[in-house]
Scaffold this motif. Sequence first.
Motif, PDB file in Angstrom:
ATOM      1  N   LEU A 142       0.824  -1.211   0.000  1.00  0.00           N
ATOM      2  CA  LEU A 142       0.000   0.000   0.000  1.00  0.00           C
ATOM      3  C   LEU A 142       0.857   1.260   0.000  1.00  0.00           C
ATOM      4  O   LEU A 142       0.537   2.248  -0.658  1.00  0.00           O
ATOM      5  N   THR A 143       1.963   1.225   0.736  1.00  0.00           N
ATOM      6  CA  THR A 143       2.845   2.396   0.778  1.00  0.00           C
ATOM      7  C   THR A 143       3.386   2.698  -0.616  1.00  0.00           C
ATOM      8  O   THR A 143       3.356   3.832  -1.080  1.00  0.00           O
ATOM      9  N   LEU A 144       3.855   1.643  -1.294  1.00  0.00           N
ATOM     10  CA  LEU A 144       4.418   1.802  -2.644  1.00  0.00           C
ATOM     11  C   LEU A 144       3.367   2.253  -3.638  1.00  0.00           C
ATOM     12  O   LEU A 144       3.563   3.218  -4.373  1.00  0.00           O
ATOM     13  N   ASN A 145       2.250   1.546  -3.646  1.00  0.00           N
ATOM     14  CA  ASN A 145       1.218   1.800  -4.645  1.00  0.00           C
ATOM     15  C   ASN A 145       0.615   3.202  -4.501  1.00  0.00           C
ATOM     16  O   ASN A 145       0.382   3.891  -5.477  1.00  0.00           O
ATOM     17  N   ARG A 187       6.523   8.941  -0.278  1.00  0.00           N
ATOM     18  CA  ARG A 187       6.859  10.207  -0.935  1.00  0.00           C
ATOM     19  C   ARG A 187       5.918  11.323  -0.450  1.00  0.00           C
ATOM     20  O   ARG A 187       6.352  12.449  -0.235  1.00  0.00           O
ATOM     21  N   ALA A 188       4.642  10.959  -0.274  1.00  0.00           N
ATOM     22  CA  ALA A 188       3.662  11.953   0.177  1.00  0.00           C
ATOM     23  C   ALA A 188       4.040  12.484   1.564  1.00  0.00           C
ATOM     24  O   ALA A 188       3.931  13.681   1.846  1.00  0.00           O
ATOM     25  N   TRP A 189       4.493  11.611   2.427  1.00  0.00           N
ATOM     26  CA  TRP A 189       4.864  11.989   3.801  1.00  0.00           C
ATOM     27  C   TRP A 189       5.991  13.026   3.784  1.00  0.00           C
ATOM     28  O   TRP A 189       5.929  14.042   4.469  1.00  0.00           O
ATOM     29  N   GLN A 190       6.987  12.736   2.924  1.00  0.00           N
ATOM     30  CA  GLN A 190       8.120  13.676   2.838  1.00  0.00           C
ATOM     31  C   GLN A 190       7.678  15.013   2.261  1.00  0.00           C
ATOM     32  O   GLN A 190       8.072  16.076   2.723  1.00  0.00           O
ATOM     33  N   ASN A 211       4.767  20.859   0.818  1.00  0.00           N
ATOM     34  CA  ASN A 211       4.383  20.700  -0.590  1.00  0.00           C
ATOM     35  C   ASN A 211       3.138  19.822  -0.608  1.00  0.00           C
ATOM     36  O   ASN A 211       3.213  18.609  -0.396  1.00  0.00           O
ATOM     37  N   PHE A 212       1.989  20.429  -0.841  1.00  0.00           N
ATOM     38  CA  PHE A 212       0.727  19.695  -0.774  1.00  0.00           C
ATOM     39  C   PHE A 212       0.202  19.305  -2.151  1.00  0.00           C
ATOM     40  O   PHE A 212      -0.966  18.961  -2.291  1.00  0.00           O
ATOM     41  N   SER A 213       1.047  19.309  -3.168  1.00  0.00           N
ATOM     42  CA  SER A 213       0.594  18.931  -4.511  1.00  0.00           C
ATOM     43  C   SER A 213       0.497  17.406  -4.607  1.00  0.00           C
ATOM     44  O   SER A 213       1.158  16.670  -3.866  1.00  0.00           O
ATOM     45  N   LEU A 214      -0.337  16.943  -5.524  1.00  0.00           N
ATOM     46  CA  LEU A 214      -0.564  15.494  -5.674  1.00  0.00           C
ATOM     47  C   LEU A 214       0.086  14.924  -6.931  1.00  0.00           C
ATOM     48  O   LEU A 214      -0.036  13.728  -7.193  1.00  0.00           O
ATOM     49  N   ASP A 215       0.744  15.762  -7.704  1.00  0.00           N
ATOM     50  CA  ASP A 215       1.325  15.279  -8.965  1.00  0.00           C
ATOM     51  C   ASP A 215       2.256  14.094  -8.724  1.00  0.00           C
ATOM     52  O   ASP A 215       3.106  14.121  -7.838  1.00  0.00           O
ATOM     53  N   GLY A 216       2.065  13.052  -9.512  1.00  0.00           N
ATOM     54  CA  GLY A 216       2.946  11.876  -9.421  1.00  0.00           C
ATOM     55  C   GLY A 216       2.567  10.891  -8.327  1.00  0.00           C
ATOM     56  O   GLY A 216       3.281   9.913  -8.099  1.00  0.00           O
ATOM     57  N   LEU A 217       1.460  11.150  -7.624  1.00  0.00           N
ATOM     58  CA  LEU A 217       1.110  10.258  -6.505  1.00  0.00           C
ATOM     59  C   LEU A 217      -0.046   9.300  -6.838  1.00  0.00           C
ATOM     60  O   LEU A 217      -0.550   8.606  -5.957  1.00  0.00           O
ATOM     61  N   THR A 218      -0.431   9.216  -8.101  1.00  0.00           N
ATOM     62  CA  THR A 218      -1.573   8.366  -8.464  1.00  0.00           C
ATOM     63  C   THR A 218      -1.221   6.883  -8.274  1.00  0.00           C
ATOM     64  O   THR A 218      -0.181   6.422  -8.736  1.00  0.00           O
TER      65      THR A 218
END
Length: 340
Positions: A123-126, A131-134, A140-147
Amino acid sequence: MASETGLKTAFFSTRAYDRESFGAVLRQPQYSGFEMAWLEARLSAETAVLATGCPAVCAFVNDELSATVVERLHAVGVRMLALRSAGFNHVDLAACRRLGLVVARVPAYSPYAVAEHTVCLLLTLNRHVHRAWQRVRDLNFSLDGLTGFDVHGKTVGVIGTGRIGTVFARIMTGFGAKVLAYDPQPSAETQGMPGVSLTSLEELIEQSDIISLHCPLTEQTRHLINADRLSRMRPGVILLNTSRGRLIDTKALIQALKAGHIGGAGLDVYEEEEGIFFADCSESGLQDDVLARLLTFPNVLITSHQAFLTHEALHNIATRTLQSLLEFSTGRISAEAQLV
Ligand code: NAI
């Protein structure tokens, strides 16, 4: 040697959590004559001499138990090896047999601990949680690349349907995934489990969106995941290994990651982890160039062999290991725990 009043055990690779879990069980009255020599050193040919005066040794997965080491242990008076692990691929059992050393392990302490950590890696990887945590900590609250993708409806390949693989398969069916399982001797539970189909290894490799390894390391399973099998996996596959590092040819995995063929790798174990995992290398740096390369991929998540690390598992490991030492001291070890 062993006596009715107790036993002195050289406890290699001691960490604070070992002292805590074993210390709690040692307070029980039947262990009043039992003594632990807590040693932080990893067991090796150089450190085996530290067991002098101890009829028993307690060792963990990255301790070395080659023929040379067990011969040295035997020479200083050791007569019993109590492995505080389920896996025993690191032990030269033939040498132990030749020397008359008794060897016991902990056959099962918590398949849930390992299966749940595998789910955690998935789940962390997927969902890119690492990355979101860092990012959020850097405001940095953007979601780009986190899909990510829904696990529901995906095909999950489970290699090895023993205790841990069975629990992992059951959790995956709970997510609504279709499970393909491969095992030369499949467990009775997985044979009848709704949502689980037994299949060939090659079919599993080619049809799974997520592949998780839960088989032991043996001569047959070394580099089970090699360049050929990696190339036949679905593009974007997530590969999980909480079993043993040598099941995967790491250099071939790096090539597949560089080619962008693998969507993610969640690894709790690594081929050459001995001497690195469980150690703090933050001051000395890393000498292993392959591991260093692996750590540069954003879609590789590595934990240092911690899948077992829950309170329940530690308690069960301490209870079973001390039970084996007690049984050794009274001359009879239960068959389920004894390897030699
Ligand atoms: P288990 O003995 O209950 O099950 C292993 C299964 O693998 C068996 O069903 C066996 O038939 C199957 N198998 C054997 N050869 C195979 C092959 N070539 N292909 C597919 N399956 C094969 O073992 P358990 O308790 O489920 O543990 C699995 C592994 O997990 C252990 O061998 C150990 O290496 C690892 N482990 C890792 C931990 C961690 O902290 N990361 C903690 C505990 C175990």
